[in-house]
Structure formats: C-alpha cells, structure tokens
Write an enzyme that holds these catalytic residues in place. Structure first.
Site, PDB file in Angstrom:
ATOM      1  N   ASP A  43       5.706  17.305  10.817  1.00 35.81           N
ATOM      2  CA  ASP A  43       5.645  16.985   9.385  1.00 35.81           C
ATOM      3  C   ASP A  43       4.189  16.827   8.951  1.00 35.81           C
ATOM      4  O   ASP A  43       3.846  15.897   8.225  1.00 35.81           O
ATOM      5  CB  ASP A  43       6.449  15.715   9.078  1.00 35.81           C
ATOM      6  CG  ASP A  43       6.715  15.546   7.577  1.00 35.81           C
ATOM      7  OD1 ASP A  43       6.717  16.570   6.853  1.00 35.81           O
ATOM      8  OD2 ASP A  43       6.910  14.412   7.129  1.00 35.81           O
TER       9      ASP A  43
ATOM     10  N   VAL B   3       8.735  -0.124   3.236  1.00 35.82           N
ATOM     11  CA  VAL B   3       7.510  -0.508   2.532  1.00 35.82           C
ATOM     12  C   VAL B   3       6.360  -0.640   3.522  1.00 35.82           C
ATOM     13  O   VAL B   3       6.553  -1.066   4.660  1.00 35.82           O
ATOM     14  CB  VAL B   3       7.714  -1.861   1.797  1.00 35.82           C
ATOM     15  CG1 VAL B   3       6.442  -2.299   1.089  1.00 35.82           C
ATOM     16  CG2 VAL B   3       8.857  -1.759   0.797  1.00 35.82           C
TER      17      VAL B   3
ATOM     18  N   ILE C 288       0.812  -1.223   0.000  1.00 33.68           N
ATOM     19  CA  ILE C 288       0.000   0.000   0.000  1.00 33.68           C
ATOM     20  C   ILE C 288       0.843   1.269   0.000  1.00 33.68           C
ATOM     21  O   ILE C 288       0.300   2.370  -0.011  1.00 33.68           O
ATOM     22  CB  ILE C 288      -0.986   0.036   1.192  1.00 33.68           C
ATOM     23  CG1 ILE C 288      -0.276  -0.214   2.531  1.00 33.68           C
ATOM     24  CG2 ILE C 288      -2.117  -0.946   0.986  1.00 33.68           C
ATOM     25  CD1 ILE C 288      -1.192  -0.071   3.740  1.00 33.68           C
TER      26      ILE C 288
END
Length: 339
Positions: free
Chosen positions: A123, A17, A10
C-alpha cells in the site's frame, strides 16, 4: 499509558485515531495509533505490528512498542514532524525533477530494505510516506497494515491498496509478487511528484474508479507537455509502468538506473546503510512474547470506560468500500487534492 501524555490528534482513518504524545519521563514525542479493542484487532493488525517491529531503517518510521489501555490497543512509533509527503505536494502543486528524485531515492531505499527483510508493503502511496522535521526532509515509510511477509505468509492474492496506485497484476486477482507490485506503486508516487496528478486517472472523472482501473490494465498514461521531465526520467517511468510484472524493472535495477544515481547522497548507498543497520542491531526492542500477549489480550472487548482522562475512549471512522462490482478494491486514503 501513564507514561505518555496526549498533546493532540494527528489523524484518523479506518483503523481508528492517531495522536501525538509525549513521554512524561524523557519528554520525547511519539505518534500513537489507537485501535479499538475487540473485533478490530484482527490478523491485519497483528501482521502490521509484527512486520513493522522487524524493520529498522532511516527511511521507515520506527516501531517502539504496543501498549494496552482498557479500551484500545496503542501502537507507539516514531513521530514524523514534517507530515505527509502528500500534503507537501498539495502545497507545491508539483516538484522539480531534482526534488522528486531526492524523495524517490529515499523511498526506494526504504522499500529495498523492506524487500531485503522479505516484507512487501502493498500500500505504498504518498499518504503513507511521512517526512521528519529537518530542513532537507527525511522520508519515512509508514502504515504496514497491508504488508505481507514472504517468510510468514504465502504469495499475496488479495486485491488491496488504493486504486490509483495498484499494479495491473494485482487487479487481475491472481497470485502475484508483492515486491514487483511495490515497484509499480513507487512509479505512481514518482509520477505524482513530477506531474501533480495521478498517471491513470481521467482528469475529468477522477472518481471514476472503473475508468482508472481500465487505464491501469492498458498502461494508458502520458507526461503532459507543460511538465519538463528529462529523457532519463521518462525512460525510468516507462520501465516501471510495464503491465507484465516479469518484464518490469526491479528495485536493484532502479538503484542502478542513471537517473536514480544522479546526486545520490552517500547515506543512500548500500554500503553506508549496511553499516548503520549493523550499529542498530543491538538496540533493544519490545519482546516478541510480550507483544503477542498484548495483542491476544486486546482481542477481548474493552471495558467501555474512559481511560484516566489522559487517553479518552476513542471512536473509529470507517471508510466506504469502493463500488467496483466484480473488482474488490479497498479505499484506504484520500485521492487527490485539487492537483
């Protein structure tokens, strides 16, 4: 990891990953972030896990557990089936003011909770806001890799985040209040939802980071004539985009702003959320000692073998650093998709 079966990939990034998995026993879906064992398990990873673990809120992706495989550290968390808010804007072009407010209210609710737990995200951006799969999507803040806890750490000094979202005081590379810098990033997110473009990028040179940084430092932005935005909303943006952090609007002040309060769902009120958190307080979570032991073990390099066919040995993808000469800015995501 025998407890989980992989469904599909995804996502990927400089961390490694992410995969969608299913709990073999309960059939529940989760997202798992795989980080290669060894050098990549650094202080940032530990901070991300420890900060994320402490947060329990409807607008924050829920941390479940960390698991060790022979090759990777796996961070198991709630799966947000609706994808990134970024993708939704790319599809829509831009949102109506009411739709933008609907998501902004949820963003501020989640950020306010983080700050109440003494954690600043550092962030915040569209790519780090996910949606669940419901018809009226619930926003979920994710990715605490750059987060900083004022309980555990000193005031932030490092310049981290994605250039389009970074506050002026962060670029100045002096000690700054991470909570106030988060407010600026929330303002950028609101602007992008309303306009479909970043406030401080030159449309003709969106990849010219130096020009973007110059515009941020001088607070050079405008709402285009073709975008219909109310005066109350423009006022809120003008209070967020203030170069001096001491004069910038705060999260509590945003929550009392007339534009924010319009059509505020009851579940966004402080009283309602306090009751939800009290009910949630007894929910068991993975123990701190167990997590620390797993992280410590993950610092040792993996054995290099594939893992039982279920979780393959995973590579990682590094993103190039931004070349801004004397300004150190980390590029942690995509920038724009034909906005």
């Amino acid at each position: 990891m025998e407890r989980y079966e992989v469904i599909k990939d995804i996502g990927s990034g400089n961390f490694g990953v992410a995969k969608l998995v299913r709990d073999v026993r309960t059939k529940e879906l989760f997202a798992v972030k795989f980080i290669e064992r060894g050098q990549k398990i650094d202080e940032n990873v530990q901070r991300e896990i420890m900060n994320h673990r402490s947060l329990r809120h409807p607008n924050i992706v829920r941390f479940k557990e960390v698991v060790l495989t022979p090759t990777h550290l796996a961070i198991v968390m709630e799966y947000a089936a609706g994808g990134e808010l970024f993708e939704r804007i790319c599809s829509a072009g831009r949102f109506s003011e009411d739709e933008a407010r609907f998501f902004f209210q949820q963003l501020i609710s989640g950020v306010s909770y983080c700050h109440s737990m003494q954690i600043c995200h550092r962030d915040l951006k569209l790519e780090n806001t996910l949606l669940d799969g419901s018809i009226a999507p619930r926003l979920k803040i994710c990715d605490f890799g750059y987060s900083k806890s004022s309980v555990l750490h000193s005031q932030p000094k490092s310049t981290v985040g994605t250039p389009a979202y970074i506050a002026p005081e962060v670029l100045a590379r002096k000690e700054y209040d991470g909570k106030v810098a988060d407010v600026w990033s929330c303002g950028v997110t609101l602007y992008v939802m309303l306009v479909g473009a970043y406030p401080f990028e030159d449309p003709d040179e969106p990849r010219n980071f130096r020009k973007t940084i110059t515009r941020i430092l001088s607070v050079q932005y405008m709402v285009p004539d073709y975008v219909r935005v109310s005066m109350e909303c423009r006022h809120l943006l003008s209070r967020i985009f203030v170069a001096n952090p001491e004069q910038r609007i705060t999260i509590p002040e945003i929550k009392n702003h007339p534009w924010f309060l319009k059509n505020l769902p009851i579940e966004m009120t402080d009283e309602y959320q306090m009751s939800v958190q009290m009910n949630d307080i007894n929910t068991p979570s993975q123990g701190l000692e167990e997590i620390m032991a797993i992280i410590q073990e993950a610092r040792k390099p993996g054995d290099g073998s594939k893992f039982s066919g279920q979780i393959p040995g995973l590579g990682s993808m590094e993103l190039d650093d931004i070349d801004t000469d004397d300004i150190d800015v980390e590029d942690s995501g995509d920038f724009v998709c034909a906005l």
